[in-house]
Motif scaffolding. Structure first.
Motif, mmCIF file in Angstrom:
data_model
loop_
_atom_site.group_PDB
_atom_site.id
_atom_site.type_symbol
_atom_site.label_atom_id
_atom_site.label_comp_id
_atom_site.label_asym_id
_atom_site.label_seq_id
_atom_site.Cartn_x
_atom_site.Cartn_y
_atom_site.Cartn_z
ATOM 1 N N ARG A 290 -7.288 12.866 -11.517
ATOM 2 C CA ARG A 290 -7.052 11.497 -11.053
ATOM 3 C C ARG A 290 -7.765 11.266 -9.725
ATOM 4 N NH1 ARG A 290 -3.690 13.141 -7.292
ATOM 5 N NH2 ARG A 290 -2.160 14.721 -7.751
ATOM 6 N N PHE A 291 -7.928 9.995 -9.382
ATOM 7 C CA PHE A 291 -8.566 9.634 -8.112
ATOM 8 C C PHE A 291 -8.199 8.205 -7.758
ATOM 9 C CE2 PHE A 291 -11.562 8.538 -11.455
ATOM 10 C CZ PHE A 291 -11.986 7.261 -11.112
ATOM 11 N N ALA A 292 -8.369 7.871 -6.480
ATOM 12 C CA ALA A 292 -8.220 6.488 -6.021
ATOM 13 C C ALA A 292 -9.571 6.020 -5.507
ATOM 14 C CB ALA A 292 -7.174 6.383 -4.913
ATOM 15 N N VAL A 293 -9.842 4.753 -5.695
ATOM 16 C CA VAL A 293 -11.021 4.108 -5.126
ATOM 17 C C VAL A 293 -10.516 3.256 -3.970
ATOM 18 C CG1 VAL A 293 -12.950 2.539 -5.530
ATOM 19 C CG2 VAL A 293 -12.136 4.029 -7.389
ATOM 20 N N ASN A 294 -10.917 3.605 -2.746
ATOM 21 C CA ASN A 294 -10.572 2.837 -1.550
ATOM 22 C C ASN A 294 -11.781 1.967 -1.221
ATOM 23 O OD1 ASN A 294 -7.964 4.276 -0.245
ATOM 24 N ND2 ASN A 294 -9.261 5.813 -1.214
ATOM 25 N N ILE A 295 -11.671 0.664 -1.405
ATOM 26 C CA ILE A 295 -12.778 -0.256 -1.120
ATOM 27 C C ILE A 295 -12.700 -0.593 0.365
ATOM 28 C CG2 ILE A 295 -13.801 -2.500 -1.650
ATOM 29 C CD1 ILE A 295 -12.440 -2.228 -4.459
ATOM 30 N N LEU A 296 -13.743 -0.201 1.099
ATOM 31 C CA LEU A 296 -13.693 -0.320 2.558
ATOM 32 C C LEU A 296 -13.978 -1.737 3.045
ATOM 33 C CD1 LEU A 296 -15.403 2.985 3.776
ATOM 34 C CD2 LEU A 296 -13.009 2.559 3.159
ATOM 35 N N SER A 297 -13.341 -2.057 4.160
ATOM 36 C CA SER A 297 -13.587 -3.339 4.831
ATOM 37 C C SER A 297 -14.701 -3.146 5.851
ATOM 38 C CB SER A 297 -12.319 -3.832 5.531
ATOM 39 O OG SER A 297 -12.106 -3.118 6.735
ATOM 40 N N ASP A 298 -15.226 -4.260 6.345
ATOM 41 C CA ASP A 298 -16.331 -4.179 7.312
ATOM 42 C C ASP A 298 -15.903 -3.584 8.659
ATOM 43 O OD1 ASP A 298 -14.919 -6.359 8.308
ATOM 44 O OD2 ASP A 298 -16.628 -7.715 8.307
ATOM 45 N N ILE B 67 -6.312 5.036 1.877
ATOM 46 C CA ILE B 67 -6.692 4.926 3.283
ATOM 47 C C ILE B 67 -6.177 3.610 3.856
ATOM 48 C CG2 ILE B 67 -8.652 4.799 4.870
ATOM 49 C CD1 ILE B 67 -10.152 6.647 2.872
ATOM 50 N N ALA B 68 -5.488 3.699 4.983
ATOM 51 C CA ALA B 68 -4.905 2.524 5.640
ATOM 52 C C ALA B 68 -5.980 1.489 5.963
ATOM 53 C CB ALA B 68 -4.182 2.944 6.911
ATOM 54 N N CYS B 69 -5.634 0.237 5.800
ATOM 55 C CA CYS B 69 -6.460 -0.926 6.149
ATOM 56 C C CYS B 69 -7.699 -1.101 5.271
ATOM 57 C CB CYS B 69 -6.862 -0.907 7.622
ATOM 58 S SG CYS B 69 -5.444 -0.907 8.733
ATOM 59 N N SER B 70 -7.740 -0.422 4.120
ATOM 60 C CA SER B 70 -8.845 -0.674 3.191
ATOM 61 C C SER B 70 -8.705 -2.067 2.617
ATOM 62 C CB SER B 70 -8.851 0.362 2.062
ATOM 63 O OG SER B 70 -9.187 1.635 2.556
ATOM 64 N N LEU B 71 -9.810 -2.614 2.180
ATOM 65 C CA LEU B 71 -9.827 -3.960 1.623
ATOM 66 C C LEU B 71 -8.996 -4.037 0.340
ATOM 67 C CD1 LEU B 71 -11.174 -6.779 1.954
ATOM 68 C CD2 LEU B 71 -13.031 -5.924 0.538
ATOM 69 N N HIS B 72 -9.109 -2.994 -0.480
ATOM 70 C CA HIS B 72 -8.416 -2.969 -1.774
ATOM 71 C C HIS B 72 -8.414 -1.532 -2.263
ATOM 72 C CE1 HIS B 72 -6.829 -5.613 -4.904
ATOM 73 N NE2 HIS B 72 -7.366 -4.814 -5.810
ATOM 74 N N TRP B 73 -7.541 -1.203 -3.231
ATOM 75 C CA TRP B 73 -7.564 0.132 -3.837
ATOM 76 C C TRP B 73 -7.247 0.050 -5.314
ATOM 77 C CZ3 TRP B 73 -2.956 1.405 -6.048
ATOM 78 C CH2 TRP B 73 -1.779 0.898 -5.491
ATOM 79 N N LEU B 74 -7.774 1.044 -6.037
ATOM 80 C CA LEU B 74 -7.521 1.207 -7.468
ATOM 81 C C LEU B 74 -7.100 2.657 -7.691
ATOM 82 C CD1 LEU B 74 -10.815 -0.496 -8.614
ATOM 83 C CD2 LEU B 74 -8.547 -1.504 -8.825
ATOM 84 N N ASP B 75 -6.041 2.867 -8.435
ATOM 85 C CA ASP B 75 -5.498 4.192 -8.716
ATOM 86 C C ASP B 75 -5.873 4.544 -10.156
ATOM 87 O OD1 ASP B 75 -4.051 6.306 -7.672
ATOM 88 O OD2 ASP B 75 -2.095 5.444 -8.115
ATOM 89 N N CYS B 76 -6.582 5.649 -10.360
ATOM 90 C CA CYS B 76 -7.175 5.937 -11.672
ATOM 91 C C CYS B 76 -6.888 7.345 -12.167
ATOM 92 C CB CYS B 76 -8.696 5.798 -11.585
ATOM 93 S SG CYS B 76 -9.259 4.221 -10.935
#
Length: 171
Positions: free
Chosen positions: A74-82, A114-123
């Motif tokens: 399994r993994f998470a995708v942490n979409i980072l903010s600027d 990760i705290a303050c990421s734009l969005h996350w997906l748990d896979c």
């Protein structure tokens, strides 16, 4: 000029430069293995399917982190903010403590978010395919962040540099 007059040998550096003309978002792919968080910066993330909900990323075959993620399944995708350039750089390095100073919490599947990421997906890992010097990993999304993040902007990468979306006001 016909296509047959072009040089057919694709050299790595010009190829990398050409690909740099495609803007991409920046993610950090994370997992928790034997109680230890692992992760790496990844800009080759994209959606694959809506039904079932599938996403994908590519990772170098020689990655030290990915074999451990495969073990977890399994993994998470942490979409980072600027505002997370430092985090992107930190997770892009090899051989360092990537998690030093990183605030995170466990996802529904137990992956580090990760705290303050734009969005996350748990896979959960759905499939894996060898492709040249990389692996294409496909994940089935099992949970995701449903918060509204209107004020935040994504971290982008274009022509070898981080970029920001200019905010235009309606007027």
């Amino acid at each position: 000029m016909s296509l047959s007059s072009f040089n057919t040998a694709i050299e790595p550096l010009p190829f990398r430069e050409a690909l740099g003309h495609y803007a991409s978002g920046i993610t950090v792919i994370t997992s928790l293995v034997d109680g230890e968080p692992v992760g790496f910066t990844c800009q080759s993330f994209y959606s694959v399917s809506m039904s079932p909900p599938l996403v994908s990323f590519s990772v170098m075959s020689g990655s030290a982190s990915y074999p451990r993620m495969r073990q977890a399944g399994r993994f998470a995708v942490n979409i980072l903010s600027d505002e997370q350039v430092r985090i992107s750089n930190q997770f892009a390095r090899r051989g360092t403590d990537k998690w030093q100073g990183i605030e995170w919490q466990a996802s529904p599947l137990g992956n580090p978010l990760i705290a303050c990421s734009l969005h996350w997906l748990d896979c959960e890992i759905y499939a894996e395919h060898a492709a040249g010097d990389h692996l294409i990993v496909i994940g089935e999304v099992k949970a995701m962040n449903l918060q509204q993040t209107v004020a935040m902007q994504p971290l982008l990468y274009f022509k070898g540099e981080y970029r920001h979306i200019a905010v235009h006001s309606a007027g």
